[in-house]
Design a protein around this motif. Sequence first.
Motif, PDB file in Angstrom:
ATOM      1  N   ALA A 192       1.015  -1.036   0.156  1.00 60.80           N
ATOM      2  CA  ALA A 192       0.117   0.017  -0.024  1.00 60.80           C
ATOM      3  C   ALA A 192       0.952   1.019   0.049  1.00 60.80           C
ATOM      4  CB  ALA A 192      -1.030   0.192   1.289  1.00 60.80           C
ATOM      5  N   LEU A 193       0.969   2.041  -1.039  1.00 57.49           N
ATOM      6  CA  LEU A 193       1.723   3.069  -1.043  1.00 57.49           C
ATOM      7  C   LEU A 193       1.200   4.268  -0.726  1.00 57.49           C
ATOM      8  CD1 LEU A 193       4.714   4.011  -2.271  1.00 57.49           C
ATOM      9  CD2 LEU A 193       3.559   4.225  -4.616  1.00 57.49           C
ATOM     10  N   ASN A 194       1.418   4.493   0.491  1.00 59.50           N
ATOM     11  CA  ASN A 194       0.392   5.595   1.273  1.00 59.50           C
ATOM     12  C   ASN A 194       0.921   6.893   1.036  1.00 59.50           C
ATOM     13  OD1 ASN A 194      -2.011   6.247   2.700  1.00 59.50           O
ATOM     14  ND2 ASN A 194      -0.763   5.987   4.578  1.00 59.50           N
ATOM     15  N   LYS A 195       0.203   7.903   1.518  1.00 55.88           N
ATOM     16  CA  LYS A 195       0.448   9.149   1.515  1.00 55.88           C
ATOM     17  C   LYS A 195       1.025   9.791   0.145  1.00 55.88           C
ATOM     18  CE  LYS A 195       2.049   9.233   6.338  1.00 55.88           C
ATOM     19  NZ  LYS A 195       2.929   9.740   7.284  1.00 55.88           N
ATOM     20  N   MET A 196       0.344   9.320  -0.756  1.00 57.00           N
ATOM     21  CA  MET A 196       0.713   9.698  -2.083  1.00 57.00           C
ATOM     22  C   MET A 196       0.432  11.212  -2.256  1.00 57.00           C
ATOM     23  SD  MET A 196       1.760   7.259  -4.041  1.00 57.00           S
ATOM     24  CE  MET A 196       1.211   7.564  -5.810  1.00 57.00           C
ATOM     25  N   ASP A 197      -0.606  11.879  -1.659  1.00 59.28           N
ATOM     26  CA  ASP A 197      -0.645  13.230  -1.943  1.00 59.28           C
ATOM     27  C   ASP A 197       0.434  14.102  -1.202  1.00 59.28           C
ATOM     28  OD1 ASP A 197      -1.227  12.053   0.599  1.00 59.28           O
ATOM     29  OD2 ASP A 197      -3.024  13.709   1.306  1.00 59.28           O
ATOM     30  N   LEU A 198       1.003  13.629   0.036  1.00 56.80           N
ATOM     31  CA  LEU A 198       2.489  14.098   0.421  1.00 56.80           C
ATOM     32  C   LEU A 198       3.496  14.150  -0.384  1.00 56.80           C
ATOM     33  CD1 LEU A 198       2.319  13.326   4.239  1.00 56.80           C
ATOM     34  CD2 LEU A 198       2.575  15.560   3.216  1.00 56.80           C
ATOM     35  N   ALA A 199       3.682  13.002  -1.052  1.00 55.64           N
ATOM     36  CA  ALA A 199       4.787  12.572  -2.064  1.00 55.64           C
ATOM     37  C   ALA A 199       4.492  13.701  -3.340  1.00 55.64           C
ATOM     38  CB  ALA A 199       4.481  11.327  -2.538  1.00 55.64           C
ATOM     39  N   GLU A 200       3.479  13.966  -3.700  1.00 55.10           N
ATOM     40  CA  GLU A 200       3.013  14.987  -4.611  1.00 55.10           C
ATOM     41  C   GLU A 200       3.563  16.307  -4.336  1.00 55.10           C
ATOM     42  OE1 GLU A 200      -0.731  15.314  -7.258  1.00 55.10           O
ATOM     43  OE2 GLU A 200      -0.093  13.120  -7.186  1.00 55.10           O
ATOM     44  N   GLN A 201       3.260  16.605  -3.416  1.00 58.24           N
ATOM     45  CA  GLN A 201       3.466  17.930  -2.412  1.00 58.24           C
ATOM     46  C   GLN A 201       4.945  18.282  -2.678  1.00 58.24           C
ATOM     47  OE1 GLN A 201       1.555  18.717   1.151  1.00 58.24           O
ATOM     48  NE2 GLN A 201      -0.397  18.395   0.473  1.00 58.24           N
ATOM     49  N   LYS A 202       5.702  17.223  -2.195  1.00 58.75           N
ATOM     50  CA  LYS A 202       7.025  17.196  -2.168  1.00 58.75           C
ATOM     51  C   LYS A 202       7.796  16.917  -3.430  1.00 58.75           C
ATOM     52  CE  LYS A 202       9.189  14.964   2.120  1.00 58.75           C
ATOM     53  NZ  LYS A 202       9.950  13.910   2.566  1.00 58.75           N
ATOM     54  N   GLY A 203       6.759  16.866  -4.528  1.00 57.33           N
ATOM     55  CA  GLY A 203       7.472  17.035  -6.052  1.00 57.33           C
ATOM     56  C   GLY A 203       7.760  15.700  -6.464  1.00 57.33           C
ATOM     57  N   TYR A 204       7.706  14.492  -5.805  1.00 50.91           N
ATOM     58  CA  TYR A 204       7.899  13.367  -6.165  1.00 50.91           C
ATOM     59  C   TYR A 204       7.021  12.695  -7.452  1.00 50.91           C
ATOM     60  CZ  TYR A 204      10.818  12.712  -1.914  1.00 50.91           C
ATOM     61  OH  TYR A 204      11.660  12.997  -1.045  1.00 50.91           O
ATOM     62  N   LYS A 205       7.465  12.177  -8.243  1.00 52.20           N
ATOM     63  CA  LYS A 205       6.567  11.436  -9.216  1.00 52.20           C
ATOM     64  C   LYS A 205       6.974  10.065  -9.403  1.00 52.20           C
ATOM     65  CE  LYS A 205       5.837  15.198 -12.698  1.00 52.20           C
ATOM     66  NZ  LYS A 205       6.654  16.199 -12.438  1.00 52.20           N
ATOM     67  N   ILE A 206       6.264   9.241  -8.976  1.00 52.93           N
ATOM     68  CA  ILE A 206       6.259   7.833  -8.534  1.00 52.93           C
ATOM     69  C   ILE A 206       5.682   6.775  -9.830  1.00 52.93           C
ATOM     70  CG2 ILE A 206       6.181   5.696  -7.222  1.00 52.93           C
ATOM     71  CD1 ILE A 206       6.072   7.821  -4.820  1.00 52.93           C
ATOM     72  N   ASP A 207       6.465   6.217 -10.570  1.00 51.80           N
ATOM     73  CA  ASP A 207       6.043   5.381 -11.429  1.00 51.80           C
ATOM     74  C   ASP A 207       5.607   4.030 -10.858  1.00 51.80           C
ATOM     75  OD1 ASP A 207       5.237   3.705 -13.613  1.00 51.80           O
ATOM     76  OD2 ASP A 207       6.980   4.425 -14.846  1.00 51.80           O
ATOM     77  N   VAL A 208       4.288   4.082 -10.448  1.00 46.03           N
ATOM     78  CA  VAL A 208       3.724   3.128  -9.834  1.00 46.03           C
ATOM     79  C   VAL A 208       3.858   1.461 -10.358  1.00 46.03           C
ATOM     80  CG1 VAL A 208       1.432   2.140  -8.395  1.00 46.03           C
ATOM     81  CG2 VAL A 208       2.189   4.504  -8.281  1.00 46.03           C
ATOM     82  N   ARG A 209       3.499   1.596 -11.728  1.00 44.90           N
ATOM     83  CA  ARG A 209       3.475   0.287 -12.367  1.00 44.90           C
ATOM     84  C   ARG A 209       4.825  -0.407 -12.618  1.00 44.90           C
ATOM     85  NH1 ARG A 209       0.041   0.895 -17.954  1.00 44.90           N
ATOM     86  NH2 ARG A 209       0.986  -1.097 -18.360  1.00 44.90           N
ATOM     87  N   LYS A 210       5.789   0.822 -12.769  1.00 48.36           N
ATOM     88  CA  LYS A 210       7.170   0.441 -13.029  1.00 48.36           C
ATOM     89  C   LYS A 210       7.890  -0.357 -11.643  1.00 48.36           C
ATOM     90  CE  LYS A 210      11.527   1.266 -14.975  1.00 48.36           C
ATOM     91  NZ  LYS A 210      12.471   2.552 -15.294  1.00 48.36           N
ATOM     92  N   LEU A 211       7.517   0.380 -10.582  1.00 48.68           N
ATOM     93  CA  LEU A 211       7.805  -0.225  -9.191  1.00 48.68           C
ATOM     94  C   LEU A 211       7.257  -1.433  -8.776  1.00 48.68           C
ATOM     95  CD1 LEU A 211       9.052   0.839  -6.426  1.00 48.68           C
ATOM     96  CD2 LEU A 211       6.769   1.510  -5.723  1.00 48.68           C
TER      97      LEU A 211
END
Lengths: 77, 230
Positions: B112-131
């Motif tokens: 469960a990749l949680n706190k996605m909103d916080l990650a976005e605020q930090k400017g992170y772009k996470i490629d969930v499918r690739k991960l």
Amino acid sequence: MRRLHNLKPGTKAIVLDIVGNSTLAKKLLGMGLTKGVELKVVRNAPLKDPMEIEVRGYSLSLRKAEAENVIVEVREK
Amino acid sequence: MIRVALAGNPNVGKSVIFNALTGMRQKIGNWPGVTVEKKEGVYKYRDVEFHVVDLPGIYGLTAHSIDEKIARDYILKGKPDVVVDIVDASNIERNLYLTMQLMEMEANIVIALNKMDLAEQKGYKIDVRKLSKELGIPVIPTIAVKGVGIEELKNAILQASKVKREPYVRYSDGIERYIELVKSKIIENSILPNYPPKFVAIKLLEFDDEIMREAGIDGEVVEKWISSVS
């Protein structure tokens, strides 16, 4: 080559090695202090115990006795 | 009934996800023999009943602290059907260390990749499918405090419970050679046959006190085994 507990706040450094007993070394490695990783000293409590560093995008507090075992190379002050 | 364990670093929103999954149907007690809180709950999803155990928040599974030992023992001995690894997306590198350790234990993991909103605020772009592809593990993005992704997570847990996936961590060739050697010794001598042999091999190579004690093997034996390589 210096030991982490000697660094002043604001100093950036690279981890060269972890010394000391293996239980502590494993704990520090587990917290992300692996060879080659960059860290920054954020601030020190009185008597530098504990000290706060930033590593891998998060804040980590270390006891002086722990920080002593981290061998670093200073990058910038 | 499907048995689910929730694992994750402290402060990743584990309790929020536990509550979101189980609602009001919870029981709070202690882990046997220690004063560490144990939360259990149940929920139903598509007519299947799920029993959820909330493991203590931990950074690793080295068994150095009582919390780590509880989590490690539960996964190795309790053998839950699915382990939900709650990863703080805004602190992903730090969190994936525990994921690697869960993979080494060959747990059937859903992230469960949680706190996605916080990650976005930090400017992170996470490629969930690739991960997900790289790890070989289903990854469900969530914002637990807003209830986002909980249905998808429930579905992923259900799907995971049907296929036992064994994640695989591949180390460099040199290390893999040592792991293979120790693994063959473990199988030959049927050491800790209830644990995954590769996991036991890795732990013996780390001179892990707990596993060495359980296996009744000391560091010298391991040294002797590995001295034949190279």
